[in-house]
Design an enzyme around this catalytic site. Structure first.
Site, PDB file in Angstrom:
ATOM      1  N   ASP A 123      -0.760   0.632   8.955  1.00 28.68           N
ATOM      2  CA  ASP A 123       0.520   0.545   8.156  1.00 28.68           C
ATOM      3  C   ASP A 123       0.908  -0.852   7.969  1.00 28.68           C
ATOM      4  OD1 ASP A 123       1.222   0.293   5.448  1.00 28.68           O
ATOM      5  OD2 ASP A 123       2.867   2.106   5.579  1.00 28.68           O
ATOM      6  N   ASP A 177       5.096  -4.296  20.644  1.00 27.33           N
ATOM      7  CA  ASP A 177       4.896  -5.215  20.015  1.00 27.33           C
ATOM      8  C   ASP A 177       2.483  -5.319  19.803  1.00 27.33           C
ATOM      9  OD1 ASP A 177       3.584  -7.650  17.512  1.00 27.33           O
ATOM     10  OD2 ASP A 177       4.683  -9.263  19.435  1.00 27.33           O
ATOM     11  N   CYS A 180       0.672  -2.218   1.558  1.00 28.90           N
ATOM     12  CA  CYS A 180       1.266  -1.789  -0.520  1.00 28.90           C
ATOM     13  C   CYS A 180       1.287  -3.143  -0.687  1.00 28.90           C
ATOM     14  CB  CYS A 180       3.138  -1.203  -0.211  1.00 28.90           C
ATOM     15  SG  CYS A 180       4.361  -1.983   0.573  1.00 28.90           S
ATOM     16  N   ASP A 198       6.356   0.987  16.881  1.00 29.98           N
ATOM     17  CA  ASP A 198       6.940  -0.413  16.213  1.00 29.98           C
ATOM     18  C   ASP A 198       7.418  -1.518  17.130  1.00 29.98           C
ATOM     19  OD1 ASP A 198       6.854  -0.547  13.313  1.00 29.98           O
ATOM     20  OD2 ASP A 198       8.708  -1.452  14.359  1.00 29.98           O
TER      21      ASP A 198
END
Length: 442
Positions: free
Chosen positions: A343, A322, A396, A291
């Site tokens: 995700d 990154d 999402c 992350d």
């Protein structure tokens, strides 16, 4: 003398003002306020939570009601409007006794302005809504679909226009209604260490009033209403269940990592999906959680303990990287992977029920900005998949630019084929909006 304890309504107003000023995530700011008031009773904490999320979900409608009842709507200060929103939500949505909702609001107003200059217009507004609220709401629910979506269902006009174009009025209204409902808490059970039946029984024993539902099509999932603060439950502390929306659970299931595989969680965040991947791998193999945020990866220390991830057959590594950057990222790009989960950061527009502050903070231009970042991440992650491996892309959001349109453009560019995709919608599945696609090297 000790200070008077803060009330749920006063804390709700404080929290809502902070969310508006900081444009932050509601759950984090609410948690900060609860930490400042550790002696707040459970009932008051529950009411505060209901008021904060309810006002955020219905803010457009509440403002329309206030403006219809106010003699001078623009003269209301930001704090007075926040007090009014809380009281109107109580009157119209929670059906609380008018004398209680109105007197509490006037008490807050008087504390801010003992002269009564704030309380008098507020009393007039709330009295009018008490008398005519049903008629006001009926007017908001009629007219052009765009106006109904914006004024009755609190969908930003720019987003309401997109939904009408993509979905048509009936489906757009169904989605708006679904996103106005308080969502259930959805859990993922670690089936490698317990069963959904045992966790459900433990939750019911801890709170007999809790409604706990097992879902036949997702054996590791539970849906809970009224179970209190589940992050404090001992089984959560032991990692036997995690809080994770149903659609979000599907991404790791679609990737289907196997024991002994080398797996990359490309945008691991705070690690909920990393733990799910480890569970599916039966804690055998190698998992890299990457992350760009060192702060988010800092949460993985607790995750490692909760999930018992330090076994002899499992290597779990976190890397600050990154993955959208064109240059190689040490610790990630040293090899390729059997399975990659992306995700991706997104607008979160599928989460307007669980994160209703996004109704105010996300703007039209954010869709293009997120799609550009997602395209770069997807391009980089494709290069990290072994021949014969697979890549799952998930967001999402239900906006086409962030989901199917982006995936199809990626496949059209060559090198990968679309093997499987899923869309979860609030109106059809009673959960957050979520999109995923599984890609294979061609």
């Amino acid at each position: 003398m000790p200070r008077n304890p803060i009330t749920a309504r006063a804390l709700a107003v404080q929290t809502l003002r902070q969310i508006d000023q900081r444009r932050g995530f509601s759950n984090r700011i609410l948690a900060e306020h609860f930490e400042r008031h550790p002696d707040l009773e459970r009932r008051e904490r529950g009411l505060t939570t209901t008021l904060v999320y309810g006002v955020l979900r219905h803010r457009g409608r509440l403002d329309a009601l206030i403006d219809a009842a106010a003699a001078r709507p623009k003269a209301l200060s930001a704090r007075a409007r926040e007090i009014a929103r809380v009281a109107v939500f109580e009157l119209r949505e929670l059906q609380h006794p008018p004398h209680a909702a109105i007197s509490q609001a006037l008490g807050l107003a008087t504390a801010l302005d003992p002269s009564g200059g704030l309380a008098r217009p507020l009393h007039a507004i709330l009295a009018a809504i008490d008398r005519e609220g049903a008629a006001f709401d009926a007017r908001l629910a009629t007219g052009k679909p765009l106006d109904v979506l914006a004024n009755r269902w609190s969908i930003p006009r720019w987003l309401a226009g997109r939904w009408l174009a993509h979905l048509g009025p009936d489906l757009a209204l169904a989605r708006a209604r679904a996103l106005a409902e308080p969502p259930a808490v959805e859990l993922r059970v670690d089936l490698s260490r317990t069963t959904a039946e045992d966790v459900a029984a433990a939750l019911r024993e801890a709170d007999p009033k809790a409604f706990v539902e097992q879902l036949p099509d997702q054996p590791q999932a539970l849906r809970v209403r009224g179970g209190g603060e589940l992050v404090r439950h001992p089984l959560h502390e032991r990692g036997l269940f995690s809080i994770q929306a149903l659609g979000a659970q599907r991404a790791a299931l679609a990737l289907a990592p196997c024991p002994e595989e080398h797996v990359l969680d490309a945008c691991a965040g705070m690690g909920t999906k990393s733990l799910q991947l480890a569970e599916l791998m039966r804690r055998r193999g190698r998992l890299v959680a990457a992350d760009a945020s060192e702060v988010r990866l800092g949460e993985h220390a607790g995750l490692r303990r909760r999930g018992e991830l330090d076994g002899p057959e499992f290597t779990f590594t976190t890397v600050v990287a990154d993955l959208a950057a064109p240059e190689p990222q040490p610790g990630v790009d040293d090899t390729t992977y059997d399975a990659v989960l992306l995700d991706a950061p997104c607008t979160g527009l599928g989460n307007l029920a669980r994160h209703p502050e996004l109704r105010a903070t996300v703007q039209f231009d954010d869709i293009a900005a997120c799609a550009d970042l997602q395209r770069r991440l997807l391009d980089r992650c494709r290069a990290r998949v072994k021949p014969g491996g697979r890549l799952v892309y998930a967001v999402c959001s239900l906006e086409p630019e962030e989901g199917p349109r982006l995936v199809r453009a990626t496949c059209d560019a060559g090198g990968f084929t679309l093997e499987h995709e899923e869309t979860w919608t609030p109106e059809a599945h009673h959960t957050d909006g979520f999109y995923l696609a599984r890609l294979r090297p061609a």
